[in-house]
Write a protein that holds these residues in place. Sequence first.
Motif, mmCIF file in Angstrom:
data_model
loop_
_atom_site.group_PDB
_atom_site.id
_atom_site.type_symbol
_atom_site.label_atom_id
_atom_site.label_comp_id
_atom_site.label_asym_id
_atom_site.label_seq_id
_atom_site.Cartn_x
_atom_site.Cartn_y
_atom_site.Cartn_z
ATOM 1 N N GLY A 151 27.427 114.926 2.417
ATOM 2 C CA GLY A 151 26.667 113.728 2.741
ATOM 3 C C GLY A 151 26.125 113.720 4.157
ATOM 4 O O GLY A 151 25.197 112.966 4.476
ATOM 5 N N PHE A 152 26.717 114.542 5.023
ATOM 6 C CA PHE A 152 26.274 114.617 6.421
ATOM 7 C C PHE A 152 25.710 116.004 6.745
ATOM 8 O O PHE A 152 25.773 116.459 7.892
ATOM 9 N N LEU A 153 25.142 116.664 5.734
ATOM 10 C CA LEU A 153 24.642 118.024 5.907
ATOM 11 C C LEU A 153 23.550 118.092 6.978
ATOM 12 O O LEU A 153 23.478 119.054 7.755
ATOM 13 N N LYS A 154 22.689 117.087 7.031
ATOM 14 C CA LYS A 154 21.602 117.046 8.011
ATOM 15 C C LYS A 154 22.155 117.073 9.429
ATOM 16 O O LYS A 154 21.669 117.801 10.300
ATOM 17 N N GLU A 155 23.199 116.273 9.671
ATOM 18 C CA GLU A 155 23.798 116.224 11.010
ATOM 19 C C GLU A 155 24.532 117.524 11.338
ATOM 20 O O GLU A 155 24.507 117.993 12.484
ATOM 21 N N LEU A 156 25.185 118.108 10.333
ATOM 22 C CA LEU A 156 25.919 119.349 10.565
ATOM 23 C C LEU A 156 24.991 120.481 10.989
ATOM 24 O O LEU A 156 25.381 121.365 11.755
ATOM 25 N N LYS A 157 23.740 120.447 10.503
ATOM 26 C CA LYS A 157 22.783 121.500 10.835
ATOM 27 C C LYS A 157 22.340 121.452 12.289
ATOM 28 O O LYS A 157 21.722 122.400 12.778
ATOM 29 N N THR A 158 22.660 120.346 12.996
ATOM 30 C CA THR A 158 22.295 120.255 14.417
ATOM 31 C C THR A 158 23.224 121.096 15.287
ATOM 32 O O THR A 158 22.894 121.379 16.440
ATOM 33 N N LEU A 159 24.381 121.482 14.745
ATOM 34 C CA LEU A 159 25.282 122.369 15.479
ATOM 35 C C LEU A 159 24.864 123.814 15.244
ATOM 36 O O LEU A 159 24.375 124.163 14.167
ATOM 37 N N SER A 160 25.060 124.641 16.251
ATOM 38 C CA SER A 160 24.747 126.058 16.076
ATOM 39 C C SER A 160 25.758 126.685 15.131
ATOM 40 O O SER A 160 26.886 126.208 14.989
ATOM 41 N N ARG A 161 25.343 127.778 14.478
ATOM 42 C CA ARG A 161 26.239 128.452 13.547
ATOM 43 C C ARG A 161 27.486 128.959 14.256
ATOM 44 O O ARG A 161 28.604 128.826 13.735
ATOM 45 N N ARG A 167 29.038 111.577 20.968
ATOM 46 C CA ARG A 167 28.679 110.170 20.806
ATOM 47 C C ARG A 167 28.016 109.871 19.458
ATOM 48 O O ARG A 167 28.003 108.721 19.029
ATOM 49 N N ASP A 168 27.436 110.874 18.813
ATOM 50 C CA ASP A 168 26.747 110.668 17.547
ATOM 51 C C ASP A 168 27.782 110.510 16.435
ATOM 52 O O ASP A 168 28.395 111.484 15.991
ATOM 53 N N GLY A 217 30.434 113.920 9.972
ATOM 54 C CA GLY A 217 30.109 115.129 9.235
ATOM 55 C C GLY A 217 31.039 116.279 9.583
ATOM 56 O O GLY A 217 31.564 116.961 8.689
ATOM 57 N N VAL A 218 31.254 116.500 10.878
ATOM 58 C CA VAL A 218 32.147 117.577 11.313
ATOM 59 C C VAL A 218 33.580 117.276 10.889
ATOM 60 O O VAL A 218 34.317 118.174 10.452
ATOM 61 N N LYS A 219 33.971 115.999 10.988
ATOM 62 C CA LYS A 219 35.317 115.596 10.554
ATOM 63 C C LYS A 219 35.537 115.951 9.087
ATOM 64 O O LYS A 219 36.563 116.550 8.724
ATOM 65 N N ASN A 220 34.576 115.613 8.234
ATOM 66 C CA ASN A 220 34.715 115.907 6.802
ATOM 67 C C ASN A 220 34.679 117.410 6.527
ATOM 68 O O ASN A 220 35.433 117.919 5.687
#
Length: 247
Positions: free
Chosen positions: A59-69, A166-167, A173-176
Amino acid sequence: MTLLLLALAGFGAGVVNAIAGGGTFLTFPALVWAGVPPVMANATSTVAVFPGYLSGALGFLKELKTLSRAQMIRLTLITLAGGLTGSMLLLVSSNEVFSFIVPFLLFFATTVFLFGVRLRDWAESKARAATPEGAIGLFLVSLYGGYFNGGLGIVLLALFALWGWRDLHLMNGVKNGLSFALSAISVVTFAIAGLVVWPMALVMMVFTVLGGFSGAWIARIVPASWVRGFVALMGYGMSVVFLLRLF
């Protein structure tokens, strides 16, 4: 009656996890009441709530993509190491030792659940803009999660706030995502060790998923504050019950 108890606990866990979190406070006691030894009940409960983490992360895939691999791989590897260590500690814990620790773990997890927002706010006030993503803190939190899953998500959110994040959508997303990775390594470890009561786990898993789907609908009828109050009451109540069991 046992199957009905497990089904209701699984459904309730799915609902409260979707609305406020804290499903472990329902699944773990239900398994103990069903006659499962505490260590196996903890392992089986972890398996029962496992599927919800994946759907939560997607559900938070969009936000997870903001982190580098590289960043996500690093965080995941640390989480896997901590989760595996915690799971291995559970394997070597006797039912007597775990039964002694459980009331305090439940009390801690319930308190963290109840004051999660204040805990995150406090962590934000202590964070600095350049706070690094510390490996030791994440490893210790993951170790706790591998040993006893209760309140893990809230502790992770507080840790991220301490890092200066802060986001809230990214944090969730990262927590899940990390919770899914941690639970996956725990499930594999417990399964190989033979700690999972699979018939009970599968019944609860099915109803946990159904409860998760129903959570959004129920949230429109029942205020989240009522759900949080119910979960806190269950958590503290179970802490007292398991403490009395020691005597």
